[in-house]
Design an enzyme around this catalytic site. Structure first.
Site, mmCIF file in Angstrom:
data_model
loop_
_atom_site.group_PDB
_atom_site.id
_atom_site.type_symbol
_atom_site.label_atom_id
_atom_site.label_comp_id
_atom_site.label_asym_id
_atom_site.label_seq_id
_atom_site.Cartn_x
_atom_site.Cartn_y
_atom_site.Cartn_z
ATOM 1 N N LEU A 31 -49.985 -54.414 62.890
ATOM 2 C CA LEU A 31 -49.262 -53.144 62.789
ATOM 3 C C LEU A 31 -50.246 -51.984 62.649
ATOM 4 O O LEU A 31 -50.076 -50.930 63.274
ATOM 5 C CB LEU A 31 -48.299 -53.149 61.606
ATOM 6 C CG LEU A 31 -47.602 -51.806 61.364
ATOM 7 C CD1 LEU A 31 -46.687 -51.455 62.523
ATOM 8 C CD2 LEU A 31 -46.830 -51.805 60.066
ATOM 9 N N TYR A 100 -50.658 -61.189 47.720
ATOM 10 C CA TYR A 100 -49.576 -61.281 48.697
ATOM 11 C C TYR A 100 -48.344 -61.987 48.133
ATOM 12 O O TYR A 100 -48.461 -62.908 47.328
ATOM 13 C CB TYR A 100 -50.042 -62.074 49.929
ATOM 14 C CG TYR A 100 -51.070 -61.374 50.765
ATOM 15 C CD1 TYR A 100 -50.693 -60.518 51.795
ATOM 16 C CD2 TYR A 100 -52.431 -61.581 50.534
ATOM 17 C CE1 TYR A 100 -51.641 -59.880 52.573
ATOM 18 C CE2 TYR A 100 -53.390 -60.946 51.303
ATOM 19 C CZ TYR A 100 -52.986 -60.094 52.328
ATOM 20 O OH TYR A 100 -53.938 -59.465 53.090
ATOM 21 N N GLY A 226 -68.732 -54.904 60.103
ATOM 22 C CA GLY A 226 -68.711 -53.886 59.058
ATOM 23 C C GLY A 226 -69.488 -52.652 59.474
ATOM 24 O O GLY A 226 -69.286 -52.098 60.557
ATOM 25 N N ALA A 254 -60.124 -51.012 58.136
ATOM 26 C CA ALA A 254 -61.266 -50.557 58.932
ATOM 27 C C ALA A 254 -61.347 -51.302 60.264
ATOM 28 O O ALA A 254 -61.449 -50.692 61.335
ATOM 29 C CB ALA A 254 -62.562 -50.724 58.141
ATOM 30 N N ASP A 256 -59.002 -53.076 61.724
ATOM 31 C CA ASP A 256 -57.787 -52.869 62.502
ATOM 32 C C ASP A 256 -57.841 -51.539 63.247
ATOM 33 O O ASP A 256 -57.408 -51.435 64.400
ATOM 34 C CB ASP A 256 -56.557 -52.892 61.599
ATOM 35 C CG ASP A 256 -56.440 -54.168 60.788
ATOM 36 O OD1 ASP A 256 -56.901 -55.217 61.268
ATOM 37 O OD2 ASP A 256 -55.885 -54.104 59.666
#
Length: 305
Positions: A31, A100, A226, A254, A256
């Site tokens: 998303l 989660y 990274g 980051a 995504d």
């Protein structure tokens, strides 16, 4: 072929903790990428998020959130009695960790209707999915997704995949290796993150990751690492693309956002190296905001700079 579709899970995100005060939003790896594709691509491009929704008030808000931000949901089903998954972000400096609650999330049923999934992917220029998409699903549903994207690929869609390995989603490492390898085998563009590939496959360098994926038949590979340079491999040429500098306060999303920037740039017909440069700019701006979804306008400014 026109349009973009991503397959995955839209979750409730709790972020920006201040004492007992939390900010609620919506996010999830694919998303997040879809958000940035919508922000950065041609406004006339059809952008769809393919998932499954519950019928609770939070699911209603999810649908409204997507619609209000120009993201359609194709033929995504609504599951009676289901609800979204949820996660909370905690920060140590700019680095984040997640908790989660997703075992009964509606998105776990996104591939239960194979015909609806196939219709959602018809005629797309690019289709994106991830290892998290695959990890939340049953073995049968994983195969349904692979069948659907493979069929779309045969009909001209470009398939983009990021393994995004999260051990807690998988029965064991061997299952993860097999499923993720199968997904790469049906992909045209791979956007892996080196630490994930190192953890699961034991790759020693980003070049090792690129070589392994090339052996699967992937033609375009960008290995993210990274703040280290991204390794871009395309047309038999390897190029290191330096990351952009950032005043990071929250690294959530980051990778995504890099993926979204890269896909948007390729949709605009930029070459892979130029696309990676744009993607780094977007990611650098996104980590200067709390949460996974930076304002679309800020992402656009970084992309165009």
């Amino acid at each position: 072929m026109n349009g973009f579709a991503a397959i995955g899970e839209c979750m409730i995100e709790l972020s920006g903790a201040n004492g007992d005060q939390w900010r609620m939003g919506f996010a999830g790896d694919t998303l997040n990428t879809t958000w940035y594709v919508r922000a950065l691509a041609d406004p006339d491009l059809a952008v769809d998020y393919v998932t499954a929704f519950g019928d609770d008030p939070f699911s209603v808000r999810q649908k409204a959130f997507l619609r209000d931000n120009g993201i359609n949901t194709a033929h995504s089903p609504t599951i009676v009695g289901a609800r979204p998954g949820l996660y909370a972000i905690t920060l140590t400096g700019a680095e984040r960790s997640f908790t989660y609650w997703r075992n009964d999330a509606a998105a776990r049923q996104l591939a239960d209707d194979a015909d609806a999934l196939a219709r959602s992917l018809e005629g797309r220029r690019i289709i994106y999915f991830s290892g998290i998409t695959m990890g939340i699903l049953s073995p049968k549903s994983r195969q349904t997704v692979l069948n659907a994207v493979s069929n779309a690929r045969r009909h001209g869609s470009l398939i983009v995949f990021d393994a995004n390995y999260r051990p807690r989603l998988w029965e064991n490492a061997e299952t993860a290796k097999q499923v993720l390898s199968n997904a790469f085998h049906v992909s045209d563009i791979a956007l892996p993150t080196f630490p994930d590939e190192n953890a699961l496959f034991g790759d020693v360098t980003p070049a090792d990751t690129a070589a392994r994926l090339a052996s699967y038949g992937v033609k375009e590979i960008v290995v993210k690492d990274g703040t280290e340079p991204a390794l871009v491999v395309s047309g038999g040429v390897s190029t290191n693309v330096q990351a952009a500098k950032a005043n990071a306060i929250d690294t959530t999303g980051a990778g995504d956002s890099f993926n979204g920037g890269y896909i948007a740039a390729r949709l605009a017909d930029l070459d892979p190296v130029a696309a990676a440069k744009r993607a780094h700019k977007v990611a650098a701006r996104v980590v200067e905001f709390h949460g996974a979804l930076a304002p679309m306008g800020e992402a656009r400014k970084a992309f165009d700079a």
